[in-house]
Design a protein around this motif. Structure first.
Motif, PDB file in Angstrom:
ATOM      1  N   ALA A  35       0.853  -1.188   0.000  1.00 31.79           N
ATOM      2  CA  ALA A  35       0.000   0.000   0.000  1.00 31.79           C
ATOM      3  C   ALA A  35       0.889   1.237   0.000  1.00 31.79           C
ATOM      4  O   ALA A  35       1.819   1.342   0.810  1.00 31.79           O
ATOM      5  CB  ALA A  35      -0.927   0.009   1.214  1.00 31.79           C
ATOM      6  N   GLY A  36       0.613   2.156  -0.909  1.00 31.66           N
ATOM      7  CA  GLY A  36       1.455   3.335  -1.050  1.00 31.66           C
ATOM      8  C   GLY A  36       0.951   4.527  -0.260  1.00 31.66           C
ATOM      9  O   GLY A  36      -0.252   4.712  -0.060  1.00 31.66           O
ATOM     10  N   LEU A  37       1.901   5.344   0.219  1.00 30.99           N
ATOM     11  CA  LEU A  37       1.598   6.606   0.882  1.00 30.99           C
ATOM     12  C   LEU A  37       1.603   7.725  -0.152  1.00 30.99           C
ATOM     13  O   LEU A  37       2.357   7.680  -1.128  1.00 30.99           O
ATOM     14  CB  LEU A  37       2.630   6.926   1.963  1.00 30.99           C
ATOM     15  CG  LEU A  37       2.538   6.203   3.313  1.00 30.99           C
ATOM     16  CD1 LEU A  37       2.820   4.717   3.151  1.00 30.99           C
ATOM     17  CD2 LEU A  37       3.503   6.822   4.317  1.00 30.99           C
ATOM     18  N   CYS A  38       0.801   8.751   0.093  1.00 25.16           N
ATOM     19  CA  CYS A  38       0.678   9.839  -0.875  1.00 25.16           C
ATOM     20  C   CYS A  38       0.453  11.158  -0.149  1.00 25.16           C
ATOM     21  O   CYS A  38      -0.156  11.199   0.923  1.00 25.16           O
ATOM     22  CB  CYS A  38      -0.488   9.546  -1.817  1.00 25.16           C
ATOM     23  SG  CYS A  38      -0.731  10.793  -3.099  1.00 25.16           S
ATOM     24  N   LEU A  60      -6.520   4.412   5.648  1.00 18.76           N
ATOM     25  CA  LEU A  60      -5.814   5.101   4.579  1.00 18.76           C
ATOM     26  C   LEU A  60      -5.372   4.121   3.493  1.00 18.76           C
ATOM     27  O   LEU A  60      -5.487   2.910   3.638  1.00 18.76           O
ATOM     28  CB  LEU A  60      -4.613   5.844   5.157  1.00 18.76           C
ATOM     29  CG  LEU A  60      -4.947   6.924   6.193  1.00 18.76           C
ATOM     30  CD1 LEU A  60      -3.689   7.371   6.931  1.00 18.76           C
ATOM     31  CD2 LEU A  60      -5.628   8.118   5.515  1.00 18.76           C
ATOM     32  N   GLY A  61      -4.843   4.676   2.397  1.00 15.46           N
ATOM     33  CA  GLY A  61      -4.266   3.853   1.348  1.00 15.46           C
ATOM     34  C   GLY A  61      -5.081   3.800   0.078  1.00 15.46           C
ATOM     35  O   GLY A  61      -5.860   2.867  -0.125  1.00 15.46           O
ATOM     36  N   HIS A  62      -4.921   4.820  -0.810  1.00 17.34           N
ATOM     37  CA  HIS A  62      -5.616   4.768  -2.100  1.00 17.34           C
ATOM     38  C   HIS A  62      -4.736   4.161  -3.190  1.00 17.34           C
ATOM     39  O   HIS A  62      -5.167   4.055  -4.341  1.00 17.34           O
ATOM     40  CB  HIS A  62      -6.129   6.153  -2.517  1.00 17.34           C
ATOM     41  CG  HIS A  62      -5.079   7.212  -2.625  1.00 17.34           C
ATOM     42  ND1 HIS A  62      -4.700   7.989  -1.557  1.00 17.34           N
ATOM     43  CD2 HIS A  62      -4.324   7.626  -3.669  1.00 17.34           C
ATOM     44  CE1 HIS A  62      -3.764   8.839  -1.932  1.00 17.34           C
ATOM     45  NE2 HIS A  62      -3.514   8.635  -3.215  1.00 17.34           N
ATOM     46  N   GLU A  63      -3.518   3.772  -2.837  1.00 15.79           N
ATOM     47  CA  GLU A  63      -2.676   2.974  -3.730  1.00 15.79           C
ATOM     48  C   GLU A  63      -2.577   1.583  -3.120  1.00 15.79           C
ATOM     49  O   GLU A  63      -2.006   1.412  -2.038  1.00 15.79           O
ATOM     50  CB  GLU A  63      -1.274   3.579  -3.840  1.00 15.79           C
ATOM     51  CG  GLU A  63      -1.234   4.959  -4.463  1.00 15.79           C
ATOM     52  CD  GLU A  63       0.162   5.537  -4.492  1.00 15.79           C
ATOM     53  OE1 GLU A  63       0.382   6.516  -5.210  1.00 15.79           O
ATOM     54  OE2 GLU A  63       1.055   5.019  -3.772  1.00 15.79           O
ATOM     55  N   GLY A  64      -3.144   0.592  -3.784  1.00 17.49           N
ATOM     56  CA  GLY A  64      -3.176  -0.733  -3.182  1.00 17.49           C
ATOM     57  C   GLY A  64      -2.961  -1.848  -4.181  1.00 17.49           C
ATOM     58  O   GLY A  64      -3.295  -1.730  -5.368  1.00 17.49           O
ATOM     59  N   ALA A  65      -2.385  -2.942  -3.685  1.00 22.93           N
ATOM     60  CA  ALA A  65      -2.216  -4.166  -4.478  1.00 22.93           C
ATOM     61  C   ALA A  65      -2.357  -5.356  -3.543  1.00 22.93           C
ATOM     62  O   ALA A  65      -2.087  -5.264  -2.346  1.00 22.93           O
ATOM     63  CB  ALA A  65      -0.856  -4.181  -5.170  1.00 22.93           C
ATOM     64  N   GLY A  66      -2.776  -6.481  -4.097  1.00 24.42           N
ATOM     65  CA  GLY A  66      -2.923  -7.670  -3.266  1.00 24.42           C
ATOM     66  C   GLY A  66      -3.318  -8.872  -4.084  1.00 24.42           C
ATOM     67  O   GLY A  66      -3.409  -8.811  -5.325  1.00 24.42           O
ATOM     68  N   VAL A  67      -3.571  -9.983  -3.385  1.00 26.78           N
ATOM     69  CA  VAL A  67      -4.016 -11.216  -4.043  1.00 26.78           C
ATOM     70  C   VAL A  67      -5.442 -11.513  -3.600  1.00 26.78           C
ATOM     71  O   VAL A  67      -5.818 -11.287  -2.449  1.00 26.78           O
ATOM     72  CB  VAL A  67      -3.080 -12.395  -3.716  1.00 26.78           C
ATOM     73  CG1 VAL A  67      -1.698 -12.162  -4.287  1.00 26.78           C
ATOM     74  CG2 VAL A  67      -3.006 -12.650  -2.223  1.00 26.78           C
ATOM     75  N   GLY A 123      -9.388   1.968   2.915  1.00 27.46           N
ATOM     76  CA  GLY A 123      -8.285   1.839   1.984  1.00 27.46           C
ATOM     77  C   GLY A 123      -7.454   0.586   2.175  1.00 27.46           C
ATOM     78  O   GLY A 123      -7.783  -0.313   2.954  1.00 27.46           O
ATOM     79  N   ALA A 124      -6.338   0.564   1.448  1.00 22.95           N
ATOM     80  CA  ALA A 124      -5.510  -0.632   1.360  1.00 22.95           C
ATOM     81  C   ALA A 124      -4.422  -0.711   2.421  1.00 22.95           C
ATOM     82  O   ALA A 124      -3.665  -1.685   2.435  1.00 22.95           O
ATOM     83  CB  ALA A 124      -4.868  -0.702  -0.026  1.00 22.95           C
ATOM     84  N   MET A 125      -4.332   0.272   3.314  1.00 21.66           N
ATOM     85  CA  MET A 125      -3.292   0.226   4.331  1.00 21.66           C
ATOM     86  C   MET A 125      -3.787  -0.613   5.509  1.00 21.66           C
ATOM     87  O   MET A 125      -3.974  -0.154   6.634  1.00 21.66           O
ATOM     88  CB  MET A 125      -2.884   1.635   4.756  1.00 21.66           C
ATOM     89  CG  MET A 125      -1.435   1.692   5.191  1.00 21.66           C
ATOM     90  SD  MET A 125      -0.729   3.337   5.049  1.00 21.66           S
ATOM     91  CE  MET A 125      -0.688   3.548   3.283  1.00 21.66           C
ATOM     92  N   ALA A 327       6.842   6.812   8.469  1.00 25.73           N
ATOM     93  CA  ALA A 327       6.864   7.080   7.032  1.00 25.73           C
ATOM     94  C   ALA A 327       5.993   8.282   6.685  1.00 25.73           C
ATOM     95  O   ALA A 327       6.383   9.140   5.873  1.00 25.73           O
ATOM     96  CB  ALA A 327       6.393   5.848   6.271  1.00 25.73           C
ATOM     97  N   TYR A 328       4.817   8.369   7.294  1.00 21.97           N
ATOM     98  CA  TYR A 328       3.957   9.524   7.047  1.00 21.97           C
ATOM     99  C   TYR A 328       4.618  10.814   7.534  1.00 21.97           C
ATOM    100  O   TYR A 328       4.475  11.873   6.927  1.00 21.97           O
ATOM    101  CB  TYR A 328       2.590   9.334   7.712  1.00 21.97           C
ATOM    102  CG  TYR A 328       1.574   8.704   6.800  1.00 21.97           C
ATOM    103  CD1 TYR A 328       1.100   9.376   5.684  1.00 21.97           C
ATOM    104  CD2 TYR A 328       1.071   7.428   7.055  1.00 21.97           C
ATOM    105  CE1 TYR A 328       0.165   8.810   4.847  1.00 21.97           C
ATOM    106  CE2 TYR A 328       0.138   6.842   6.218  1.00 21.97           C
ATOM    107  CZ  TYR A 328      -0.313   7.539   5.106  1.00 21.97           C
ATOM    108  OH  TYR A 328      -1.235   6.965   4.263  1.00 21.97           O
TER     109      TYR A 328
END
Length: 344
Positions: A35-38, A60-67, A123-125, A327-328
């Motif tokens: 999950a990406g930070l923005c 949070l997390g509008h950038e996400g990937a998963g299975v 979100g994806a976080m 990170a934030y």
């Protein structure tokens, strides 16, 4: 499960334990792999209470990937255990814009209560995320999710802005990229990959300018009182044919206007809150000003294909859940080189 949430106005992100979600009818659950930070997250979290409309608590997390690990009733065409990236700007799916895959410009989403993951919807976080419709999944295949997840915004957003200005990016043209952060350093790569324009990258910090050179900028310029003059020199006094402002604060917007040439495009991508007055005696003759938003579903597929070809990549700093708040903090201070990604 663990999640990174915004829970109290003005307090910033927190790592918390919440219940696992389950896929309802038509939905897909992903076991999150990245999950990406923005900076958009901080835009939301910095809003005063009278302007905040995203609901609390907000995962949070509008950038996400998963299975895929759970399918809701009626879902077809999605493979269990397969890896996907999430297309974030969800729309109604039925209007003219959505029919073209341009859900980023759906005129009905807001009134229907449809919000992107991490920007209204959970979100994806987190360890798991629910995707509202399988059309919002793009196959990752053998792409590394950690290296790729930021492309769902930090790649898609500049790609959309650049493609929309493609007619101004002919051989011999000059593109100015203002801000070489998470989006800007990918924007430089996209310009080099799909156009023959000369790329001038502008930033305050030498570390960001060094990154711009690493990823292909032809010229780099320090963003100071001499920046406009230097860019004019590099363009033989003509100015740029296209300017992409990935910051959007008033000083960068003023710079964009100062260095744009006649009949140019000025695309304000960053959400820094600056304003560009447009019209006669304000912007150059023939110049068009636009504020593009995110990108289309087909453009996300194209961005992922650019990544597969090796033409585009993201400089990534990895963090676990326990390092997400740190990170934030670094992101807020402008200390992230490239993009920060949380890896569950």
């Amino acid at each position: 499960m663990k999640a990174v949430q915004y829970r109290e106005i003005g307090k910033g992100p927190e790592v918390v334990d919440i219940d696992e979600p389950h896929a309802g009818p038509g939905q897909v659950r992903l076991k999150v792999t990245a999950a990406g930070l923005c900076h958009s997250d901080w835009f939301v979290m910095d809003l005063p209470e009278d302007q905040y409309t995203y609901g609390l608590p907000l995962t949070l997390g509008h950038e996400g990937a998963g299975v895929v690990d759970e399918l809701g009733e009626g879902v077809e065409g999605v493979e269990m255990g397969a890896a996907y990236a999430i297309y974030g700007p969800w729309g109604c799916g039925r209007c003219h814009a959505c029919a073209q895959g341009a859900e980023n410009y759906c005129p009905y989403a807001a009134e229907m209560g449809i919000t992107p993951p991490g920007l209204g919807s959970p979100g994806a976080m987190a360890e798991y995320v629910i995707v509202d419709d399988p059309r919002h999944l793009a196959p990752l295949g053998d792409l590394d999710p950690v290296e790729t997840v930021s492309l769902t915004d930090a790649g898609l957003t500049p790609y959309h802005a650049i493609v929309a200005a493609k007619e101004k990016l002919y051989p011999g043209a000059t593109a100015v990229v203002i801000g070489v952060g998470g989006l800007g350093h990918v924007g430089v790569q996209i310009l080099r990959a799909i156009t023959q324009a000369t790329v001038i990258a502008v930033d305050l910090g030498e570390d960001k300018l060094a990154l711009a050179r690493e990823v292909g900028a032809h010229h780099t310029v320090t963003s100071d009182e001499h920046a406009a003059e230097r860019i004019k020199e590099l363009t033989n006094g003509l100015g740029a044919t296209a300017v992409f402002d990935f910051v959007g604060v008033q000083p960068t917007i003023d710079l964009a206007r100062a260095v744009a040439g006649m009949d140019s495009f000025i695309h304000i991508v960053g959400i820094g809150g600056g304003i560009l007055p447009a019209g006669f005696f304000s912007t150059p003759m023939g110049a068009a000003v636009r504020a593009p938003y995110w990108g289309t579903r087909s453009e996300l597929i194209e961005v992922l294909d650019l990544a597969r070809s090796g033409a585009v990549g993201v400089h990534v700093e990895r963090y676990g859940f326990d390092g997400a708040v740190e990170a934030y903090g670094k992101l807020h201070k402008g200390e992230v080189r490239g993009r920060a990604v949380v890896v569950p």
